[in-house]
Scaffold this motif. Structure first.
Motif, PDB file in Angstrom:
ATOM      1  N   MET A   1       6.702  31.540  16.602  1.00 29.29           N
ATOM      2  CA  MET A   1       5.704  32.501  16.917  1.00 29.29           C
ATOM      3  C   MET A   1       5.620  33.804  16.065  1.00 29.29           C
ATOM      4  SD  MET A   1       4.041  34.065  20.297  1.00 29.29           S
ATOM      5  CE  MET A   1       5.467  35.133  20.680  1.00 29.29           C
ATOM      6  N   LEU A   2       6.745  34.501  15.736  1.00 34.16           N
ATOM      7  CA  LEU A   2       6.991  35.449  15.054  1.00 34.16           C
ATOM      8  C   LEU A   2       6.171  35.533  13.435  1.00 34.16           C
ATOM      9  CD1 LEU A   2      10.554  36.594  16.389  1.00 34.16           C
ATOM     10  CD2 LEU A   2       8.148  37.700  17.048  1.00 34.16           C
ATOM     11  N   ASN A   3       6.449  34.227  13.168  1.00 36.19           N
ATOM     12  CA  ASN A   3       5.888  34.129  11.555  1.00 36.19           C
ATOM     13  C   ASN A   3       4.252  34.054  11.692  1.00 36.19           C
ATOM     14  OD1 ASN A   3       8.314  33.985  10.368  1.00 36.19           O
ATOM     15  ND2 ASN A   3       8.532  32.098  10.602  1.00 36.19           N
ATOM     16  N   ASP A  38       8.118  42.782  24.904  1.00 33.54           N
ATOM     17  CA  ASP A  38       9.034  41.657  24.650  1.00 33.54           C
ATOM     18  C   ASP A  38       8.814  41.241  23.008  1.00 33.54           C
ATOM     19  OD1 ASP A  38      11.149  39.848  24.807  1.00 33.54           O
ATOM     20  OD2 ASP A  38       9.641  38.537  24.736  1.00 33.54           O
ATOM     21  N   ILE A  39       7.447  41.133  22.819  1.00 34.92           N
ATOM     22  CA  ILE A  39       7.066  40.316  21.513  1.00 34.92           C
ATOM     23  C   ILE A  39       7.335  41.891  20.537  1.00 34.92           C
ATOM     24  CG2 ILE A  39       4.949  40.146  20.125  1.00 34.92           C
ATOM     25  CD1 ILE A  39       3.976  38.329  22.406  1.00 34.92           C
ATOM     26  N   LEU A  40       6.896  43.033  20.786  1.00 33.98           N
ATOM     27  CA  LEU A  40       7.153  44.204  20.275  1.00 33.98           C
ATOM     28  C   LEU A  40       8.364  43.913  19.644  1.00 33.98           C
ATOM     29  CD1 LEU A  40       4.764  46.586  21.666  1.00 33.98           C
ATOM     30  CD2 LEU A  40       4.528  45.828  19.271  1.00 33.98           C
ATOM     31  N   GLY A  41       9.473  44.243  20.610  1.00 32.04           N
ATOM     32  CA  GLY A  41      10.919  44.249  20.596  1.00 32.04           C
ATOM     33  C   GLY A  41      11.394  43.323  19.610  1.00 32.04           C
ATOM     34  N   GLN A  42      11.135  41.947  19.883  1.00 29.18           N
ATOM     35  CA  GLN A  42      11.495  40.775  19.028  1.00 29.18           C
ATOM     36  C   GLN A  42      10.991  41.019  17.536  1.00 29.18           C
ATOM     37  OE1 GLN A  42      13.708  38.856  19.858  1.00 29.18           O
ATOM     38  NE2 GLN A  42      13.687  39.462  22.128  1.00 29.18           N
ATOM     39  N   PHE A  43       9.722  41.110  17.533  1.00 24.29           N
ATOM     40  CA  PHE A  43       9.184  41.443  16.252  1.00 24.29           C
ATOM     41  C   PHE A  43       9.942  42.429  15.312  1.00 24.29           C
ATOM     42  CE2 PHE A  43       5.800  43.184  13.123  1.00 24.29           C
ATOM     43  CZ  PHE A  43       5.419  41.884  12.617  1.00 24.29           C
ATOM     44  N   GLY A  59      11.787  51.130  14.389  1.00 26.80           N
ATOM     45  CA  GLY A  59      10.986  52.030  15.002  1.00 26.80           C
ATOM     46  C   GLY A  59      11.162  51.961  16.783  1.00 26.80           C
ATOM     47  N   LYS A  60      11.056  53.099  17.290  1.00 27.12           N
ATOM     48  CA  LYS A  60      11.095  53.137  18.741  1.00 27.12           C
ATOM     49  C   LYS A  60       9.518  52.999  19.443  1.00 27.12           C
ATOM     50  CE  LYS A  60      12.075  56.372  22.310  1.00 27.12           C
ATOM     51  NZ  LYS A  60      12.309  57.935  22.736  1.00 27.12           N
ATOM     52  N   ILE A  61       9.468  51.978  20.368  1.00 34.11           N
ATOM     53  CA  ILE A  61       8.279  51.601  20.890  1.00 34.11           C
ATOM     54  C   ILE A  61       7.788  52.451  22.057  1.00 34.11           C
ATOM     55  CG2 ILE A  61       6.741  49.762  21.877  1.00 34.11           C
ATOM     56  CD1 ILE A  61       9.042  47.860  20.870  1.00 34.11           C
ATOM     57  N   VAL A  83      16.985  36.123  17.274  1.00 40.32           N
ATOM     58  CA  VAL A  83      15.534  35.740  17.769  1.00 40.32           C
ATOM     59  C   VAL A  83      16.017  34.694  18.925  1.00 40.32           C
ATOM     60  CG1 VAL A  83      13.390  34.956  17.366  1.00 40.32           C
ATOM     61  CG2 VAL A  83      14.536  36.374  15.829  1.00 40.32           C
ATOM     62  N   PRO A  84      15.333  34.931  20.182  1.00 38.96           N
ATOM     63  CA  PRO A  84      15.342  33.718  21.226  1.00 38.96           C
ATOM     64  C   PRO A  84      14.771  32.546  20.801  1.00 38.96           C
ATOM     65  CG  PRO A  84      14.433  36.013  22.131  1.00 38.96           C
ATOM     66  CD  PRO A  84      14.767  36.170  20.473  1.00 38.96           C
ATOM     67  N   ASN A  85      15.192  31.457  21.253  1.00 44.07           N
ATOM     68  CA  ASN A  85      14.549  30.213  20.845  1.00 44.07           C
ATOM     69  C   ASN A  85      13.161  29.952  21.375  1.00 44.07           C
ATOM     70  OD1 ASN A  85      17.268  29.181  19.907  1.00 44.07           O
ATOM     71  ND2 ASN A  85      17.677  28.131  21.916  1.00 44.07           N
ATOM     72  N   TYR A  86      12.794  30.670  22.396  1.00 44.77           N
ATOM     73  CA  TYR A  86      11.426  30.802  22.665  1.00 44.77           C
ATOM     74  C   TYR A  86      10.432  31.063  21.768  1.00 44.77           C
ATOM     75  CZ  TYR A  86      11.700  35.133  24.757  1.00 44.77           C
ATOM     76  OH  TYR A  86      12.065  36.677  24.957  1.00 44.77           O
ATOM     77  N   LEU A  87      11.057  32.194  20.976  1.00 47.86           N
ATOM     78  CA  LEU A  87      10.077  32.732  19.901  1.00 47.86           C
ATOM     79  C   LEU A  87      10.019  32.063  18.627  1.00 47.86           C
ATOM     80  CD1 LEU A  87      10.497  36.348  20.759  1.00 47.86           C
ATOM     81  CD2 LEU A  87       8.523  34.915  21.394  1.00 47.86           C
TER      82      LEU A  87
END
Length: 96
Positions: free
Chosen positions: A1-3, A42-47, A55-57, A90-94
């Motif tokens: 998903m990240l790509n 979660d997405i922001l952190g993983q991205f 960067g701090k969210i 990166v966790p597997n679910y992403l």
């Protein structure tokens, strides 16, 4: 998903505004149709980890754009005073 995520940044006076656009089907499959700030964070952190961005969210927001079939995430990124962090796996679910 990240790509599959589209990214846009705007430089403001003391921060950046980050906009992520996630394909609706990938988001819904990964997060079981739950649109929440928790998942946006979660997405922001993983991205950011994936791109080795320190960067701090702050102020994450999430919106479902049904017409465009996307999930739109917006947040402020702060860099002043941040410490460099080591990259994480990166966790597997992403990773699909």
């Amino acid at each position: 998903m990240l790509n599959s995520i589209s990214e846009r940044r705007i430089k403001l006076k003391d921060k950046y505004k980050l906009y992520l656009e996630v394909p609706e089907d990938e988001y819904m499959m990964t997060y079981n149709d739950e649109i929440s700030v928790k998942n946006a964070r979660d997405i922001l952190g993983q991205f950011l980890d994936y791109h080795q961005d320190d960067g701090k969210i702050e102020n994450p927001q999430i919106k479902h754009d049904k017409n465009n079939h996307s999930i739109n995430i917006e947040a402020d990124l702060l860099y002043v005073g941040n410490n460099h962090t080591d990259p994480k796996n990166v966790p597997n679910y992403l990773n699909h």
